[in-house]
Every structure is written in structure tokens, then in C-alpha cells.
Design a protein around this motif. Sequence first.
Motif, mmCIF file in Angstrom:
data_model
loop_
_atom_site.group_PDB
_atom_site.id
_atom_site.type_symbol
_atom_site.label_atom_id
_atom_site.label_comp_id
_atom_site.label_asym_id
_atom_site.label_seq_id
_atom_site.Cartn_x
_atom_site.Cartn_y
_atom_site.Cartn_z
ATOM 1 N N ILE A 6 -4.483 -3.984 9.979
ATOM 2 C CA ILE A 6 -4.503 -3.157 8.878
ATOM 3 C C ILE A 6 -3.598 -3.440 7.905
ATOM 4 O O ILE A 6 -3.847 -3.066 6.611
ATOM 5 C CB ILE A 6 -4.177 -1.590 9.646
ATOM 6 N N GLY A 7 -2.386 -4.039 8.216
ATOM 7 C CA GLY A 7 -1.602 -4.388 7.331
ATOM 8 C C GLY A 7 -1.900 -5.508 6.144
ATOM 9 O O GLY A 7 -1.656 -5.382 4.828
ATOM 10 N N VAL A 8 -2.794 -6.537 6.553
ATOM 11 C CA VAL A 8 -3.358 -7.371 5.919
ATOM 12 C C VAL A 8 -4.318 -6.800 4.874
ATOM 13 O O VAL A 8 -4.340 -7.061 3.551
ATOM 14 C CB VAL A 8 -4.116 -8.436 6.753
ATOM 15 N N LEU A 9 -5.252 -5.682 5.637
ATOM 16 C CA LEU A 9 -6.007 -5.082 4.520
ATOM 17 C C LEU A 9 -5.163 -4.083 3.598
ATOM 18 O O LEU A 9 -5.674 -4.258 2.273
ATOM 19 C CB LEU A 9 -7.000 -4.066 5.344
ATOM 20 N N ALA A 10 -4.360 -3.638 3.778
ATOM 21 C CA ALA A 10 -3.599 -2.891 3.005
ATOM 22 C C ALA A 10 -2.840 -3.937 1.785
ATOM 23 O O ALA A 10 -2.786 -3.550 0.575
ATOM 24 C CB ALA A 10 -2.066 -2.379 3.719
ATOM 25 N N MET A 11 -2.440 -4.922 2.021
ATOM 26 C CA MET A 11 -1.991 -5.830 1.344
ATOM 27 C C MET A 11 -2.986 -6.472 0.366
ATOM 28 O O MET A 11 -2.827 -6.639 -0.895
ATOM 29 C CB MET A 11 -1.154 -7.168 1.899
ATOM 30 N N PHE A 228 1.679 -1.821 -0.496
ATOM 31 C CA PHE A 228 2.563 -3.014 -0.292
ATOM 32 C C PHE A 228 3.502 -2.688 0.812
ATOM 33 O O PHE A 228 3.930 -3.524 1.526
ATOM 34 C CB PHE A 228 2.997 -3.334 -1.487
ATOM 35 N N SER A 229 4.323 -1.520 0.596
ATOM 36 C CA SER A 229 5.406 -1.003 1.377
ATOM 37 C C SER A 229 4.767 -0.879 2.966
ATOM 38 O O SER A 229 5.635 -1.329 3.916
ATOM 39 C CB SER A 229 5.833 0.228 1.097
ATOM 40 N N PHE A 230 3.637 -0.342 3.035
ATOM 41 C CA PHE A 230 2.715 -0.292 4.484
ATOM 42 C C PHE A 230 2.687 -1.813 5.177
ATOM 43 O O PHE A 230 3.053 -1.839 6.077
ATOM 44 C CB PHE A 230 1.655 0.564 4.506
ATOM 45 N N ALA A 231 2.239 -2.772 4.123
ATOM 46 C CA ALA A 231 1.853 -3.919 4.511
ATOM 47 C C ALA A 231 3.132 -4.764 5.000
ATOM 48 O O ALA A 231 3.008 -5.408 5.939
ATOM 49 C CB ALA A 231 1.073 -4.703 3.717
ATOM 50 N N ALA A 232 4.187 -4.495 4.164
ATOM 51 C CA ALA A 232 5.473 -5.144 4.554
ATOM 52 C C ALA A 232 5.984 -5.022 5.980
ATOM 53 O O ALA A 232 6.822 -5.794 6.219
ATOM 54 C CB ALA A 232 6.527 -5.047 3.477
ATOM 55 N N GLN A 233 5.757 -3.749 6.388
ATOM 56 C CA GLN A 233 6.438 -3.427 7.602
ATOM 57 C C GLN A 233 5.452 -4.025 8.851
ATOM 58 O O GLN A 233 5.843 -3.901 9.990
ATOM 59 C CB GLN A 233 6.362 -1.781 7.784
ATOM 60 N N ARG A 234 4.255 -4.576 8.574
ATOM 61 C CA ARG A 234 3.440 -4.893 9.743
ATOM 62 C C ARG A 234 2.999 -6.383 9.399
ATOM 63 O O ARG A 234 2.128 -7.010 10.287
ATOM 64 C CB ARG A 234 2.183 -4.099 9.633
ATOM 65 N N VAL A 235 2.872 -7.054 8.299
ATOM 66 C CA VAL A 235 2.564 -8.372 8.186
ATOM 67 C C VAL A 235 3.720 -9.439 7.932
ATOM 68 O O VAL A 235 4.936 -8.765 7.158
ATOM 69 C CB VAL A 235 1.612 -8.659 6.933
ATOM 70 N N ASN A 236 3.655 -10.599 8.816
ATOM 71 C CA ASN A 236 4.968 -11.417 8.277
ATOM 72 C C ASN A 236 5.020 -11.980 6.810
ATOM 73 O O ASN A 236 4.055 -11.735 6.047
ATOM 74 C CB ASN A 236 4.858 -12.703 9.246
ATOM 75 N N LEU A 237 6.129 -12.182 6.358
ATOM 76 C CA LEU A 237 6.619 -12.645 4.891
ATOM 77 C C LEU A 237 5.473 -13.640 4.314
ATOM 78 O O LEU A 237 5.222 -13.710 3.276
ATOM 79 C CB LEU A 237 7.938 -12.649 4.765
ATOM 80 N N SER A 239 2.635 -14.557 5.326
ATOM 81 C CA SER A 239 1.177 -14.079 5.000
ATOM 82 C C SER A 239 1.123 -13.267 3.755
ATOM 83 O O SER A 239 0.526 -13.454 2.849
ATOM 84 C CB SER A 239 0.660 -13.338 6.165
ATOM 85 N N ILE A 240 2.228 -12.469 3.659
ATOM 86 C CA ILE A 240 2.261 -11.532 2.194
ATOM 87 C C ILE A 240 2.445 -12.575 1.101
ATOM 88 O O ILE A 240 1.556 -12.255 -0.087
ATOM 89 C CB ILE A 240 3.742 -10.816 2.442
ATOM 90 N N THR A 283 2.689 -24.238 1.567
ATOM 91 C CA THR A 283 2.765 -25.295 2.726
ATOM 92 C C THR A 283 4.248 -25.366 3.239
ATOM 93 O O THR A 283 4.362 -25.150 4.488
ATOM 94 C CB THR A 283 2.218 -26.599 2.570
ATOM 95 N N ALA A 284 5.125 -25.646 2.536
ATOM 96 C CA ALA A 284 6.344 -25.818 2.875
ATOM 97 C C ALA A 284 6.980 -24.647 3.379
ATOM 98 O O ALA A 284 7.606 -24.566 4.605
ATOM 99 C CB ALA A 284 7.215 -26.378 1.951
ATOM 100 N N THR A 285 6.690 -23.216 2.846
ATOM 101 C CA THR A 285 6.876 -22.302 3.393
ATOM 102 C C THR A 285 6.587 -21.878 4.812
ATOM 103 O O THR A 285 7.256 -21.556 5.838
ATOM 104 C CB THR A 285 6.907 -21.011 2.344
ATOM 105 N N LEU A 286 5.204 -21.952 4.970
ATOM 106 C CA LEU A 286 4.647 -21.874 6.061
ATOM 107 C C LEU A 286 5.239 -22.707 7.442
ATOM 108 O O LEU A 286 5.197 -22.189 8.490
ATOM 109 C CB LEU A 286 3.109 -22.060 6.038
ATOM 110 N N ARG A 287 5.464 -24.080 6.946
ATOM 111 C CA ARG A 287 5.947 -24.857 7.772
ATOM 112 C C ARG A 287 7.334 -24.504 8.348
ATOM 113 O O ARG A 287 7.693 -24.354 9.762
ATOM 114 C CB ARG A 287 5.925 -26.309 7.616
ATOM 115 N N ALA A 288 8.124 -23.957 7.341
ATOM 116 C CA ALA A 288 9.560 -23.509 7.682
ATOM 117 C C ALA A 288 9.532 -22.374 8.683
ATOM 118 O O ALA A 288 10.370 -22.211 9.691
ATOM 119 C CB ALA A 288 10.159 -23.196 6.341
ATOM 120 N N GLU A 289 8.581 -21.198 8.315
ATOM 121 C CA GLU A 289 8.597 -20.199 9.175
ATOM 122 C C GLU A 289 8.200 -20.321 10.434
ATOM 123 O O GLU A 289 8.557 -19.909 11.788
ATOM 124 C CB GLU A 289 7.481 -19.138 8.468
ATOM 125 N N SER A 290 7.140 -21.313 10.734
ATOM 126 C CA SER A 290 6.653 -21.794 11.957
ATOM 127 C C SER A 290 7.730 -22.277 12.827
ATOM 128 O O SER A 290 7.710 -22.202 13.929
ATOM 129 C CB SER A 290 5.378 -22.699 11.784
#
Length: 305
Positions: A6-11, A228-237, A239-240, A283-290
Motif C-alpha cells: 500500500i505504501g508503494v502504491l501511495a508513493m 508521500f508521508s503515508f508511504a514514508a512510514q511504510r516503505v524503506n528509503l 525504494s522511496i 545501485t550504490a545506495t541499494l548495496r549500502a542499504e543491503s
Amino acid sequence: MQEQRIGVLAMIGACSIWGLSPLYYKLLADVPPLEVLAHRTLWSMLFFAGVLLVQGRLGALRDALSTPRRIAAIGFAAIMISCNWFLFILSIQIERATEASLGYYIFPLVAVLLGVLFFRERLGRAQMVAVGLATIAVLILSVQLGHPPWVSLIISLTFGLYGVAKKRLSVGPVVSVTGEVLLLTPLALGWLWHLHGVRGTGLFGQDGGVSALLIVSGPLTALPLILFSFAAQRVNLSSIGLIQYLNPTLQFLVATLVFREPFGTVQAVAFALIWTALAIYSTATLRAESARRKAAIVPGASGET
């Protein structure tokens, strides 16, 4: 998982509204940009205040503006977002929507530099490469245009400085934006009084369709922020961050396919460099978060501290 979906859809909804908003502002092409900005400020303030009233959170707005330091911080954010809004509206009216979309593409890379400047964050190798490619793209456009792409640069810089100001605020996004437009409202009302009461050139009230469109600027500003505020509470940064590229992509498609703005070889090369830079950065951001997630999970799983 359902909450995240739902958060992704909101974003996606928020970015779609932002990305397609040039179509709306094109309908107001005959209204001077300062008049559009004044109405956007006024109707946004009324809409946000109504949301806070329904939520019973008007007290939070009072707290957000309770000290001179907080007023100064929110005031600076208000100036930055107002400049950003004005330049975006102007870019649509002067047929530079493509440059506006480039500005929002550049923004993540400008944010990286502002992070180094204001928060002493360190640039990784991939980030340095991404910033370097973006710099080359700007230089190419500067040579082709005969001057730097000011619309793109100022849009990205004002939005980046707005982000710096928001990072220093301890209040939620809806409350802080309400405070921002509340501080700007006296200026908006003053300008509208000047247009209607002094010069007699104000367009609001002269045409029902134009008046309705100007009123719509309030919910059009508020709705994507709430999503956006709704999504930020439910989706990792991460992905946002990736989904946010939908905004300038839609702006770019509207500018080139709907508005038919010129897009030649030089612009194509510059945009390709920006897109490559964003791919490297993302790509660098996703790897760092992973890596951070794995580091957080492994100690808990093994019982180590």
C-alpha cells in the motif's frame, strides 16, 4: 507485506501527481506565474489547515512556530520551496519543462553535495563518479545553450536546500508545510490585493474555469505530500528514492511528447549522462542499504552483541 505494498502504491500516486502536474500548470499559462504562486500558497494553507483541524493537530502547528529559531528554520524552508514552486510554474509557461525535469533528476546528486557541505557526510567512490558525470552533463548543456542551465540548477538547488532545512526540523511534514505556507500567506494576500485592488488585473473571479483551477492548486499541492508521508512510514528509503525518479521521468515525457519541446542530440547526451549517474548512485545506495540490513540481522540471529 500488505502495508508495504500500500505504501508503494501511495508513493507511485504521489510521484504521478507531481510528474503530471505540468499538464495542470499549462492550463494556467495565461495567468502570470506570481499570481498562480500566490493562489497556490493561499489555497494550500487553507487545505493543510483544514487537514490539521480534522486531525485535531492545530496545536502541533502552534508548537512548530513557538520559538524564533523554529520560525526562522520554517521561514527559510518556506522561501526555498516558494522559489522552487515559482521557477517550476515559470518553466512550464516559458516552455522549459524539459529543463525543469532535468532539475529534479539532478536533485539527488545535489543533495549528496549538500550532505557533504552541511552534515559532513563522506562521498563514496560511486557517488563521486555520479556527481562527476552530472557535472559533465551540465557543462555540455552550458556550452550548447551559451549559459548554464539555470532553470535546472536553481530548481535542484532550492529543492536541495529545502531538504536541508527539513532535515533540521523536528516536526512532521504536514505540520511543517502548513507552517511554511502560513508564513507565506501574508505575502500571497498582499500580492493578490495589489493585483485586484490596485491594478485591477487579477484574474481570479473573472472566469469560472480559471478560478476553479486556481482553487485546485491547494489540494493538488497537499494530496501528493500526504501520500508521500503515508508511504514514508511504510516503505524503506531506498525504494522511496528509486520510485521518486518517476516524477522527473513523467515530467520529461510530458515536456517532449505532449508539449513537443525541442530535444536534440546535445540534450540527449546530457540526459544520458544524468541517467547513468543516477543508475550508479542508486545501485550504490541499494548495496549500502543491503549491507546495513545484513549487519543488523546477523548479530541478532547469532546472539552476538
